[in-house]
Design a protein around this motif. Structure first.
Motif, PDB file in Angstrom:
ATOM      1  N   ASN A 163       0.845  -1.141   0.027  1.00 41.32           N
ATOM      2  CA  ASN A 163       0.065   0.191  -0.022  1.00 41.32           C
ATOM      3  C   ASN A 163       0.884   1.296  -0.142  1.00 41.32           C
ATOM      4  O   ASN A 163       1.644   1.439   0.708  1.00 41.32           O
ATOM      5  CB  ASN A 163      -0.717  -0.035   1.231  1.00 41.32           C
ATOM      6  N   ILE A 164       0.724   2.044  -0.982  1.00 42.06           N
ATOM      7  CA  ILE A 164       1.501   3.383  -1.043  1.00 42.06           C
ATOM      8  C   ILE A 164       0.636   4.704  -0.840  1.00 42.06           C
ATOM      9  O   ILE A 164       1.191   5.785  -1.183  1.00 42.06           O
ATOM     10  CB  ILE A 164       2.194   3.328  -2.494  1.00 42.06           C
ATOM     11  N   ARG A 165      -0.465   4.295  -0.577  1.00 40.92           N
ATOM     12  CA  ARG A 165      -1.378   5.436  -0.046  1.00 40.92           C
ATOM     13  C   ARG A 165      -1.150   5.623   1.173  1.00 40.92           C
ATOM     14  O   ARG A 165      -0.307   5.401   1.999  1.00 40.92           O
ATOM     15  CB  ARG A 165      -2.977   4.991  -0.007  1.00 40.92           C
ATOM     16  N   ALA A 166      -1.724   7.157   1.723  1.00 43.03           N
ATOM     17  CA  ALA A 166      -1.664   7.438   3.031  1.00 43.03           C
ATOM     18  C   ALA A 166      -2.575   7.107   4.197  1.00 43.03           C
ATOM     19  O   ALA A 166      -2.724   7.567   5.213  1.00 43.03           O
ATOM     20  CB  ALA A 166      -1.698   9.029   3.027  1.00 43.03           C
ATOM     21  N   GLU A 167      -3.823   6.274   3.477  1.00 40.99           N
ATOM     22  CA  GLU A 167      -4.679   5.632   4.316  1.00 40.99           C
ATOM     23  C   GLU A 167      -4.748   4.159   3.669  1.00 40.99           C
ATOM     24  O   GLU A 167      -4.198   3.823   2.852  1.00 40.99           O
ATOM     25  CB  GLU A 167      -5.903   6.490   3.917  1.00 40.99           C
ATOM     26  N   PRO A 168      -5.562   3.341   4.655  1.00 39.06           N
ATOM     27  CA  PRO A 168      -5.586   1.820   4.491  1.00 39.06           C
ATOM     28  C   PRO A 168      -6.093   1.627   3.107  1.00 39.06           C
ATOM     29  O   PRO A 168      -7.121   2.140   2.708  1.00 39.06           O
ATOM     30  CB  PRO A 168      -6.416   1.276   5.640  1.00 39.06           C
ATOM     31  N   LEU A 169      -5.789   0.550   2.525  1.00 38.30           N
ATOM     32  CA  LEU A 169      -6.590  -0.006   1.378  1.00 38.30           C
ATOM     33  C   LEU A 169      -7.703  -1.064   2.055  1.00 38.30           C
ATOM     34  O   LEU A 169      -7.252  -2.152   2.755  1.00 38.30           O
ATOM     35  CB  LEU A 169      -5.474  -0.627   0.398  1.00 38.30           C
ATOM     36  N   LEU A 276      -5.301  -3.282   4.501  1.00 30.61           N
ATOM     37  CA  LEU A 276      -3.887  -3.145   4.404  1.00 30.61           C
ATOM     38  C   LEU A 276      -3.521  -1.579   4.802  1.00 30.61           C
ATOM     39  O   LEU A 276      -3.553  -0.749   3.933  1.00 30.61           O
ATOM     40  CB  LEU A 276      -3.198  -3.473   2.867  1.00 30.61           C
ATOM     41  N   PRO A 277      -2.695  -1.712   5.928  1.00 28.69           N
ATOM     42  CA  PRO A 277      -2.177  -0.232   6.438  1.00 28.69           C
ATOM     43  C   PRO A 277      -1.175   0.377   5.373  1.00 28.69           C
ATOM     44  O   PRO A 277      -0.782  -0.009   4.708  1.00 28.69           O
ATOM     45  CB  PRO A 277      -1.663  -0.599   7.662  1.00 28.69           C
ATOM     46  N   PRO A 278      -1.110   1.594   5.459  1.00 27.42           N
ATOM     47  CA  PRO A 278      -0.239   2.267   4.757  1.00 27.42           C
ATOM     48  C   PRO A 278       1.402   1.833   4.838  1.00 27.42           C
ATOM     49  O   PRO A 278       1.567   1.682   5.906  1.00 27.42           O
ATOM     50  CB  PRO A 278      -0.163   3.912   5.117  1.00 27.42           C
ATOM     51  N   GLY A 279       1.935   1.622   3.884  1.00 33.37           N
ATOM     52  CA  GLY A 279       3.201   1.100   3.875  1.00 33.37           C
ATOM     53  C   GLY A 279       3.356  -0.532   4.170  1.00 33.37           C
ATOM     54  O   GLY A 279       4.551  -1.004   4.154  1.00 33.37           O
ATOM     55  N   GLU A 280       2.128  -1.052   4.285  1.00 34.70           N
ATOM     56  CA  GLU A 280       2.391  -2.573   4.760  1.00 34.70           C
ATOM     57  C   GLU A 280       2.206  -3.207   3.315  1.00 34.70           C
ATOM     58  O   GLU A 280       1.770  -2.926   2.498  1.00 34.70           O
ATOM     59  CB  GLU A 280       1.373  -2.716   5.684  1.00 34.70           C
TER      60      GLU A 280
END
Length: 309
Positions: A163-169, A276-280
């Protein structure tokens, strides 16, 4: 030692795999599709048995966005990476092109060919309809175990998604949105028309309706072809860690239909959503065995036991 497979890469188009006798058993297409409503993404079609029997369907008239074997996500944070109509609670399926995302092919950092094995690493970016980049994917494709004696070969398909967003997918499916027994998402196979009404079985069950939404290490789908007096079998198998609650991000269930359309998906969000949390990242590994003939449960079990992960 003679080569069992030959590989041709056409830049910007596809990778094809043929056997020594010239039978094309796999075409992996990464050229962008012309219609964004079908969710542009790479796919494998045609997939064929060693005898040359086609076991994938492409753009069938009932679902134009079904293309061979492809990675999908039917419900992802309000976007549709499956393609086609989107399921909306209380309204049913609607044509909402503004919800349809895409998976952009970014390159093949590694492509290795041996006499009986192709190993490909692909980098992709998942892009929502408006152009924002939501996820990075590292995909692994391996063709192996080309075996004339058993009339079969195997395709391993691995995914690692970050996940490259700033919020969860948030991953879901039509079933998590309220439609019963429509938990399709994840790696999906669409069969050709002649697989309609085929035989479906697992280690301890049989019948597509009975197996819909169940869990298990593998599922097999066999059918008789039109035009030729021949049958083929596909086996869909999980890597062990996919079914390990300590390793997998979420439980997997089978989405399977033999009628009105032949299809199987390794659904990673059939009944409930997961985040899926941000960066995970999360990862799954899958295997498809493509075989000539109508295999039974004992033959599938024995063959998979001889293909260690």
């Amino acid at each position: 030692m003679s080569d069992r497979i030959r590989v041709i890469r056409t830049h910007g188009e596809d990778i094809t795999v043929t056997t020594a006798d010239g039978t094309e058993i796999l075409r992996y297409v990464h050229r962008p599709d012309p219609d964004p409503f079908e969710s542009r993404k790479p796919y494998a079609h045609p997939v064929r048995t060693l005898a040359g029997r086609t076991v994938t369907g492409y753009r069938p008239n009932d679902h134009r966005w079904h293309k061979g074997v492809q990675m999908t996500a039917s419900h992802l944070s309000g976007q549709n990476f499956w393609g086609g109509n989107s399921y909306v609670p209380g309204e049913g399926y609607l044509a909402l092109p503004e919800r349809v995302g895409s998976m952009r092919h970014d390159g093949f950092p590694d492509l290795t060919v041996e006499h009986d094995r192709l190993a490909v690493t692909e980098h992709l970016t998942w892009v929502e309809h408006g152009g924002a980049e939501w996820a990075r994917e590292e995909r692994g494709l391996t063709v192996h175990s080309v075996d004339e004696a058993s009339g079969s070969w195997a395709l391993d398909w691995a995914i690692r998604l970050t996940n490259i967003r700033a919020e969860p997918l948030v991953f879901g499916s039509p079933t998590t949105a309220g439609r019963e027994l429509a938990g399709y998402t994840g790696l999906q196979w669409r069969g050709p028309r002649d697989f309609t009404g085929g035989t479906v079985f697992t280690p301890d069950g049989e019948g597509a309706e009975q197996l819909m939404g169940t869990q298990g290490p593998w599922l097999a789908f066999s059918a008789e072809h039109d035009d030729v007096d021949a049958q083929s079998t596909l086996v869909f198998a999980h890597a062990p860690e996919n079914l390990d609650a300590r390793a997998a991000i979420h439980p997997s269930h089978w989405f399977v239909r033999a009628e009105p359309v032949p299809t199987v998906a390794f659904s990673w969000a059939f009944f409930t959503e997961f985040e899926l949390p941000p960066g995970e990242s999360f990862a799954y590994r899958y295997r498809l065995v493509v075989a000539d003939g109508a295999w039974d449960r004992d033959r599938v079990t024995a063959h998979l036991a001889g293909l260690p992960w």
